[in-house]
Design a protein around this motif. Sequence first.
Motif, PDB file in Angstrom:
ATOM      1  N   ARG A  77     -39.102 -28.518  18.691  1.00  0.00           N
ATOM      2  CA  ARG A  77     -38.327 -28.549  17.449  1.00  0.00           C
ATOM      3  C   ARG A  77     -38.691 -29.738  16.570  1.00  0.00           C
ATOM      4  N   VAL A  78     -39.735 -30.453  16.941  1.00  0.00           N
ATOM      5  CA  VAL A  78     -40.242 -31.565  16.134  1.00  0.00           C
ATOM      6  C   VAL A  78     -41.429 -31.075  15.307  1.00  0.00           C
ATOM      7  N   LEU A 150     -42.993 -37.369  11.258  1.00  0.00           N
ATOM      8  CA  LEU A 150     -42.235 -36.487  12.136  1.00  0.00           C
ATOM      9  C   LEU A 150     -40.938 -36.092  11.436  1.00  0.00           C
ATOM     10  N   THR A 151     -40.580 -34.822  11.535  1.00  0.00           N
ATOM     11  CA  THR A 151     -39.268 -34.344  11.104  1.00  0.00           C
ATOM     12  C   THR A 151     -38.538 -33.856  12.345  1.00  0.00           C
ATOM     13  N   VAL A 156     -31.123 -32.582  17.668  1.00  0.00           N
ATOM     14  CA  VAL A 156     -32.087 -32.722  18.761  1.00  0.00           C
ATOM     15  C   VAL A 156     -32.050 -34.147  19.302  1.00  0.00           C
ATOM     16  N   MET A 157     -32.001 -35.126  18.409  1.00  0.00           N
ATOM     17  CA  MET A 157     -31.942 -36.524  18.849  1.00  0.00           C
ATOM     18  C   MET A 157     -30.612 -36.826  19.544  1.00  0.00           C
ATOM     19  N   CYS A 219     -38.931 -37.949  21.356  1.00  0.00           N
ATOM     20  CA  CYS A 219     -37.534 -38.251  21.026  1.00  0.00           C
ATOM     21  C   CYS A 219     -36.998 -39.412  21.856  1.00  0.00           C
ATOM     22  N   VAL A 220     -37.338 -39.449  23.143  1.00  0.00           N
ATOM     23  CA  VAL A 220     -36.846 -40.535  23.990  1.00  0.00           C
ATOM     24  C   VAL A 220     -37.435 -41.873  23.536  1.00  0.00           C
ATOM     25  N   GLU A 221     -38.731 -41.901  23.272  1.00  0.00           N
ATOM     26  CA  GLU A 221     -39.347 -43.156  22.850  1.00  0.00           C
ATOM     27  C   GLU A 221     -38.856 -43.579  21.477  1.00  0.00           C
TER      28      GLU A 221
END
Length: 350
Positions: A77-78, A150-151, A156-157, A219-221
């Motif tokens: 989803r990114v 990045l979008t 999601v985040m 997303c984690v980073e």
Amino acid sequence: MLPSALIEIARRSGILLEDALVRDAEGRRIHHGGATRSMDWDEVEAFCQTVYMPYRVRPLVRHAHPDATMISARAGRVTMTRFSYGTGIHLDRFDPEAGNILVLNTLKGALDHQTDGGSIPTGAGESFVVDCSRTDYWLEGDPDHMQLNLTIPHQVMADTAERWYGFVPDDDLWTRRVKFGGPGSAWLSLLDYAARTLVRADGGSHETAMARHIEEILCVELLRQWAGAAGLSLETGARCAAPGYVRRAEEILTAEAREAPSIGDVAARVGVTARTLSGGFRKFRGLSPRGFLAARRLEGFRQDLETLPEEMTVTAIASAWGFSNFGALAGRYRTRFGETPSRTRSSKRG
């Protein structure tokens, strides 16, 4: 004189991301479908509204025409974009209803970003993050800017934070517009890996499992970098500060997710009212107890899809979890994990 190994490291760090979304991991040129260059404002606007969100763009030089680079790829989803306008621009009025976070990674040239204290520039190798669903934002780009952006949907985040850290950060994080990364940073190396892995030279995207993997690590980073630049701690923040009744309720909701206990019953078992429990979850976890339970149930359902014997159908597994509206379940599942339950199940069989 530098040893040859150090010369190669210096050379490599200088071109990191130079070919992002242009060449694959083997150095072969990537063939993208559709136009990747444009000098037409309407065409450029249509691309930007698709990969970013609606916003206003004004050229810094009146009547200037774009010479835009427009390339995109998906990691779950990114959305990753290699993009430039080819002329100086001012952007503002980003649509909060789109619900998107932007991560602007400058490959060359420079951008100037709105921050709480005025503005801050980013040059080659530097990154900037803003949640356009939570705060106003504008930026200016010089004529030489080239971006690897990045979008990421805010949800999601938020879901990633809840999975990894046990709570959803509040607006102390989401409203912070911060610069991070820089030449030689781990963030740039991760972007390089993601860009080279996502798309093959024949134009095809890599399998869904790899796209999900890249989505997760990006997303984690990003959460780690964002919180660090904002001076916040995700490891020792709201998770540790939560009162005991919230932590005990989490344990019950996680252990009994399949049975879906009522929030009133859980509140009584931890010695508070349902209203107090809901307030505690919203303050310290950023979501309701019902939302926490729904997440645990989806995760348990997903684990069963991945691990139960192949003869069990998706419908049977869903029924065992008490899901009766399979259409609504599939929609929530896809929003959370970026694929359908049947896709998860078929990946397990593969």
